[in-house]
Design a protein around this motif. Structure first.
Motif, PDB file in Angstrom:
ATOM      1  N   HIS A  57      55.684  38.891  56.736  1.00 64.14           N
ATOM      2  CA  HIS A  57      55.844  37.580  56.121  1.00 64.14           C
ATOM      3  C   HIS A  57      57.133  37.435  55.337  1.00 64.14           C
ATOM      4  O   HIS A  57      57.287  36.513  54.544  1.00 64.14           O
ATOM      5  N   GLY A  58      58.069  38.374  55.523  1.00 67.22           N
ATOM      6  CA  GLY A  58      59.334  38.275  54.823  1.00 67.22           C
ATOM      7  C   GLY A  58      59.187  38.599  53.344  1.00 67.22           C
ATOM      8  O   GLY A  58      58.133  39.038  52.894  1.00 67.22           O
ATOM      9  N   ASN A  59      60.252  38.395  52.588  1.00 58.03           N
ATOM     10  CA  ASN A  59      60.218  38.678  51.145  1.00 58.03           C
ATOM     11  C   ASN A  59      59.392  37.629  50.419  1.00 58.03           C
ATOM     12  O   ASN A  59      59.695  36.441  50.472  1.00 58.03           O
ATOM     13  N   LYS A  60      58.339  38.070  49.765  1.00 64.14           N
ATOM     14  CA  LYS A  60      57.451  37.176  49.029  1.00 64.14           C
ATOM     15  C   LYS A  60      57.345  37.627  47.581  1.00 64.14           C
ATOM     16  O   LYS A  60      57.687  38.746  47.225  1.00 64.14           O
ATOM     17  N   GLU A  61      56.823  36.751  46.758  1.00 64.05           N
ATOM     18  CA  GLU A  61      56.652  37.061  45.339  1.00 64.05           C
ATOM     19  C   GLU A  61      55.184  37.356  45.044  1.00 64.05           C
ATOM     20  O   GLU A  61      54.295  36.633  45.479  1.00 64.05           O
ATOM     21  N   ASN A  62      54.955  38.410  44.323  1.00 62.98           N
ATOM     22  CA  ASN A  62      53.657  38.718  43.742  1.00 62.98           C
ATOM     23  C   ASN A  62      52.502  38.632  44.728  1.00 62.98           C
ATOM     24  O   ASN A  62      52.497  39.287  45.751  1.00 62.98           O
ATOM     25  N   HIS A  63      51.483  37.775  44.425  1.00 65.29           N
ATOM     26  CA  HIS A  63      50.244  37.795  45.182  1.00 65.29           C
ATOM     27  C   HIS A  63      50.383  37.304  46.617  1.00 65.29           C
ATOM     28  O   HIS A  63      49.437  37.406  47.399  1.00 65.29           O
ATOM     29  N   GLU A  64      51.538  36.762  46.974  1.00 66.04           N
ATOM     30  CA  GLU A  64      51.751  36.375  48.366  1.00 66.04           C
ATOM     31  C   GLU A  64      51.869  37.600  49.273  1.00 66.04           C
ATOM     32  O   GLU A  64      51.792  37.483  50.487  1.00 66.04           O
ATOM     33  N   ASN A  65      52.032  38.789  48.674  1.00 63.50           N
ATOM     34  CA  ASN A  65      52.164  40.004  49.470  1.00 63.50           C
ATOM     35  C   ASN A  65      50.819  40.584  49.892  1.00 63.50           C
ATOM     36  O   ASN A  65      50.767  41.524  50.681  1.00 63.50           O
ATOM     37  N   ALA A  66      49.752  40.062  49.343  1.00 56.52           N
ATOM     38  CA  ALA A  66      48.418  40.544  49.717  1.00 56.52           C
ATOM     39  C   ALA A  66      47.421  39.411  49.533  1.00 56.52           C
ATOM     40  O   ALA A  66      47.490  38.659  48.564  1.00 56.52           O
ATOM     41  N   LEU A  67      46.519  39.299  50.471  1.00 59.67           N
ATOM     42  CA  LEU A  67      45.499  38.245  50.412  1.00 59.67           C
ATOM     43  C   LEU A  67      44.188  38.815  50.915  1.00 59.67           C
ATOM     44  O   LEU A  67      44.142  39.454  51.967  1.00 59.67           O
ATOM     45  N   HIS A  68      43.127  38.614  50.155  1.00 63.74           N
ATOM     46  CA  HIS A  68      41.826  39.081  50.631  1.00 63.74           C
ATOM     47  C   HIS A  68      40.888  37.887  50.815  1.00 63.74           C
ATOM     48  O   HIS A  68      40.914  36.915  50.048  1.00 63.74           O
ATOM     49  N   ILE A  69      40.089  37.975  51.846  1.00 68.31           N
ATOM     50  CA  ILE A  69      39.097  36.937  52.155  1.00 68.31           C
ATOM     51  C   ILE A  69      37.751  37.624  52.270  1.00 68.31           C
ATOM     52  O   ILE A  69      37.568  38.503  53.124  1.00 68.31           O
ATOM     53  N   TYR A  70      36.801  37.245  51.420  1.00 69.69           N
ATOM     54  CA  TYR A  70      35.461  37.820  51.471  1.00 69.69           C
ATOM     55  C   TYR A  70      34.515  36.808  52.097  1.00 69.69           C
ATOM     56  O   TYR A  70      34.430  35.658  51.657  1.00 69.69           O
ATOM     57  N   LEU A  71      33.823  37.231  53.145  1.00 66.17           N
ATOM     58  CA  LEU A  71      32.882  36.359  53.841  1.00 66.17           C
ATOM     59  C   LEU A  71      31.456  36.760  53.459  1.00 66.17           C
ATOM     60  O   LEU A  71      30.948  37.782  53.926  1.00 66.17           O
ATOM     61  N   PRO A  72      30.804  35.979  52.599  1.00 69.87           N
ATOM     62  CA  PRO A  72      29.461  36.340  52.129  1.00 69.87           C
ATOM     63  C   PRO A  72      28.432  36.467  53.247  1.00 69.87           C
ATOM     64  O   PRO A  72      27.532  37.301  53.184  1.00 69.87           O
ATOM     65  N   SER A  73      28.563  35.636  54.298  1.00 70.00           N
ATOM     66  CA  SER A  73      27.569  35.653  55.370  1.00 70.00           C
ATOM     67  C   SER A  73      27.503  36.999  56.077  1.00 70.00           C
ATOM     68  O   SER A  73      26.417  37.477  56.427  1.00 70.00           O
ATOM     69  N   SER A  74      28.665  37.617  56.297  1.00 72.50           N
ATOM     70  CA  SER A  74      28.702  38.926  56.970  1.00 72.50           C
ATOM     71  C   SER A  74      28.997  40.065  56.009  1.00 72.50           C
ATOM     72  O   SER A  74      29.019  41.228  56.398  1.00 72.50           O
ATOM     73  N   LYS A  75      29.245  39.697  54.712  1.00 73.12           N
ATOM     74  CA  LYS A  75      29.597  40.687  53.683  1.00 73.12           C
ATOM     75  C   LYS A  75      30.770  41.564  54.127  1.00 73.12           C
ATOM     76  O   LYS A  75      30.773  42.771  53.959  1.00 73.12           O
TER      77      LYS A  75
END
Length: 264
Positions: A57-75
């Protein structure tokens, strides 16, 4: 039938976070004086049945370098990691996301604050912070203090900012005077980063790796089943390269190359 263990009642308390980080370091068989290796972090994250998705994703700042997605339905937790991050920050973002995996019950700013504090404690725990504080406070020179922090960060291959904030977190907990090194610590960190290749260059040894190499890194280095899942999905569903462009937030040219690798 089962799900990975998580912290029962995660909370933003210094001692709690330090104990949690110490437990994880012990599980990873990392001595307090030793640096955590990339492979150890990846392995630990994978024990939480996380789906890692390395991206460019190229040079990003702070939290743009990592993203988490939690799906409760499948945990299940899906984590995007930016391979274009500088190498010193990359460990922090992996540790940060491990903090999220450990605390799925948290949300919003509390979840982010916990993950940040956990990452600092994991990468630079209390005993290291105490030793560094004692050593650094022997001098009054701001430049010398910053240089000592940079020396530590080079040995452990973590960001000077992580070391700096961990030390001040320790000082606050013990009611000691903080190290007033802002804003100078930030340009010093930027200058250090310029002397090291980013993660993608270290892994790929080239600025524009082929789609085949990208898929191979995802599987062999990060042990991610993501593209195997995507390949299986394509075998049962009609989807174009635009679908890949959407879920990876990549260019249509790169998406077409990845699509070709997946569908043959």
């Amino acid at each position: 039938m089962f799900q990975p263990p998580a912290l029962k009642t995660p909370r933003l308390e210094y001692d709690f976070i330090q104990r949690a980080a110490k437990t994880i370091r012990q599980e990873m068989r990392v001595k307090n004086s030793d640096p955590i290796k990339f492979e150890q972090l990846i392995s630990k994250i994978n024990t939480f049945e996380v789906i890692l998705i390395p991206v460019f994703h190229g040079n990003k700042e702070n939290h743009e370098n990592a993203l988490h997605i939690y799906l409760p339905s499948s945990k299940t937790t899906w984590i995007y990691l930016n391979l274009d991050s500088n190498i010193h920050d990359f460990k922090f973002w992996m540790a940060h996301e491990l903090g999220h995996a450990l605390s799925p019950s948290l949300s919003g700013d509390t979840a982010e604050d916990f993950a940040d504090a956990f990452a600092q404690a994991l990468l630079f725990p209390e005993d290291q912070s105490a030793a560094a504080y004692a050593k650094i406070t022997k001098t009054k020179s701001k430049n010398i203090r910053i240089n000592k922090i940079i020396e530590i960060s080079k040995v452990l291959m973590i960001s000077p900012v992580t070391v700096y904030k961990a030390i001040n977190g320790y000082a606050e907990e013990k009611r000691l005077p903080a190290l007033p090194l802002e804003p100078e610590i930030y340009p010093a960190t930027a200058n250090l980063n310029k002397t090291f290749a980013n993660v993608s260059m270290n892994l790929c040894k080239e600025s524009s790796p082929s789609a085949a190499k990208y898929l191979d890194i995802t599987k062999t280095i990060f042990h991610s089943p993501f593209f195997d899942i995507l390949r299986a999905y394509f075998s049962e569903n009609e989807n174009s390269a635009g679908f890949i462009q959407s879920i990876l937030d990549t260019s249509i040219l790169d998406a077409k190359a990845i699509h070709a690798e997946l569908v043959g």
